[in-house]
Design a protein around this motif. Sequence first.
Motif, PDB file in Angstrom:
ATOM      1  N   ASP A  85      34.841 -81.631   3.461  1.00 24.14           N
ATOM      2  CA  ASP A  85      33.813 -82.551   2.977  1.00 24.14           C
ATOM      3  C   ASP A  85      33.948 -83.925   3.619  1.00 24.14           C
ATOM      4  O   ASP A  85      33.899 -84.960   2.949  1.00 24.14           O
ATOM      5  CB  ASP A  85      33.862 -82.680   1.448  1.00 24.14           C
ATOM      6  CG  ASP A  85      33.052 -81.600   0.752  1.00 24.14           C
ATOM      7  OD1 ASP A  85      32.125 -81.067   1.380  1.00 24.14           O
ATOM      8  OD2 ASP A  85      33.356 -81.296  -0.411  1.00 24.14           O
ATOM      9  N   THR A  86      34.090 -83.938   4.943  1.00 25.28           N
ATOM     10  CA  THR A  86      34.220 -85.180   5.687  1.00 25.28           C
ATOM     11  C   THR A  86      33.105 -85.248   6.724  1.00 25.28           C
ATOM     12  O   THR A  86      32.878 -84.290   7.455  1.00 25.28           O
ATOM     13  CB  THR A  86      35.588 -85.257   6.393  1.00 25.28           C
ATOM     14  OG1 THR A  86      36.622 -85.147   5.414  1.00 25.28           O
ATOM     15  CG2 THR A  86      35.753 -86.561   7.147  1.00 25.28           C
ATOM     16  N   TYR A  87      32.420 -86.405   6.761  1.00 23.07           N
ATOM     17  CA  TYR A  87      31.287 -86.595   7.661  1.00 23.07           C
ATOM     18  C   TYR A  87      31.401 -87.979   8.286  1.00 23.07           C
ATOM     19  O   TYR A  87      31.652 -88.958   7.579  1.00 23.07           O
ATOM     20  CB  TYR A  87      29.972 -86.448   6.898  1.00 23.07           C
ATOM     21  CG  TYR A  87      29.943 -85.130   6.144  1.00 23.07           C
ATOM     22  CD1 TYR A  87      29.515 -83.972   6.776  1.00 23.07           C
ATOM     23  CD2 TYR A  87      30.408 -85.044   4.837  1.00 23.07           C
ATOM     24  CE1 TYR A  87      29.536 -82.753   6.115  1.00 23.07           C
ATOM     25  CE2 TYR A  87      30.434 -83.823   4.163  1.00 23.07           C
ATOM     26  CZ  TYR A  87      29.997 -82.687   4.817  1.00 23.07           C
ATOM     27  OH  TYR A  87      30.037 -81.483   4.168  1.00 23.07           O
ATOM     28  N   ILE A  88      31.214 -88.051   9.616  1.00 19.80           N
ATOM     29  CA  ILE A  88      31.414 -89.289  10.338  1.00 19.80           C
ATOM     30  C   ILE A  88      30.238 -89.542  11.270  1.00 19.80           C
ATOM     31  O   ILE A  88      29.780 -88.636  11.961  1.00 19.80           O
ATOM     32  CB  ILE A  88      32.711 -89.247  11.171  1.00 19.80           C
ATOM     33  CG1 ILE A  88      33.922 -88.924  10.292  1.00 19.80           C
ATOM     34  CG2 ILE A  88      32.935 -90.576  11.891  1.00 19.80           C
ATOM     35  CD1 ILE A  88      34.359 -87.517  10.370  1.00 19.80           C
ATOM     36  N   SER A  89      29.768 -90.768  11.296  1.00 14.15           N
ATOM     37  CA  SER A  89      28.716 -91.191  12.214  1.00 14.15           C
ATOM     38  C   SER A  89      29.274 -92.354  13.030  1.00 14.15           C
ATOM     39  O   SER A  89      29.818 -93.302  12.466  1.00 14.15           O
ATOM     40  CB  SER A  89      27.486 -91.639  11.422  1.00 14.15           C
ATOM     41  OG  SER A  89      26.527 -92.178  12.290  1.00 14.15           O
ATOM     42  N   ILE A  90      29.149 -92.260  14.357  1.00 13.39           N
ATOM     43  CA  ILE A  90      29.681 -93.301  15.234  1.00 13.39           C
ATOM     44  C   ILE A  90      28.556 -93.852  16.098  1.00 13.39           C
ATOM     45  O   ILE A  90      27.778 -93.100  16.679  1.00 13.39           O
ATOM     46  CB  ILE A  90      30.794 -92.748  16.152  1.00 13.39           C
ATOM     47  CG1 ILE A  90      31.970 -92.244  15.310  1.00 13.39           C
ATOM     48  CG2 ILE A  90      31.261 -93.808  17.156  1.00 13.39           C
ATOM     49  CD1 ILE A  90      33.038 -91.540  16.111  1.00 13.39           C
TER      50      ILE A  90
END
Length: 170
Positions: A85-90
């Motif tokens: 349940d980990t989400y990353i936006s860069i």
Amino acid sequence: MAEQHTEHNQREKLWELIKDVRFTMISHQTEEQEIHSQPMTMLNSEQLNERQNLYFIMKDTNDIVKAINAGHTHLGLSFAKPSDDTYISISAHGEISTDRALIDKLWNPWAENWFQGKDDPSVRVLIARAVSSEYWDVKDNKVTHLFKVLKGNVTGKPQEPDTEHEKLNL
């Protein structure tokens, strides 16, 4: 109150979140001002300067290469690790490299499927320098999260999962 992070600590946190997620969706702006995304494999490893840049090998005909060469250097990279349940936006700035030493460092058996060896003249490296990032890291375990959803459905009062959400300026 959110803890203040130094740039080094922010980059360390970002690397911890993405280091095991090899696949990313990279978004760029087209000549028609549309946003286009495509999946790519991140080639970072511990020996590279991954806390500064993210690296991808691609052909010179790739739409991302064309966009950057046309001056559309702003990129969006999205990483997801649903099992955690980990989400990353860069948000990143991209540049294209033909540096032979960098290609040698990044080269792997996967790349052989797409090129005629690492000396293939169409090999390009996308260097994406992270500028800022936002992440969502759900802390509830799956059972607790499911319980909150079910309880919210029954009571009509939805409960948010315990989530660490932060914006990082890199």
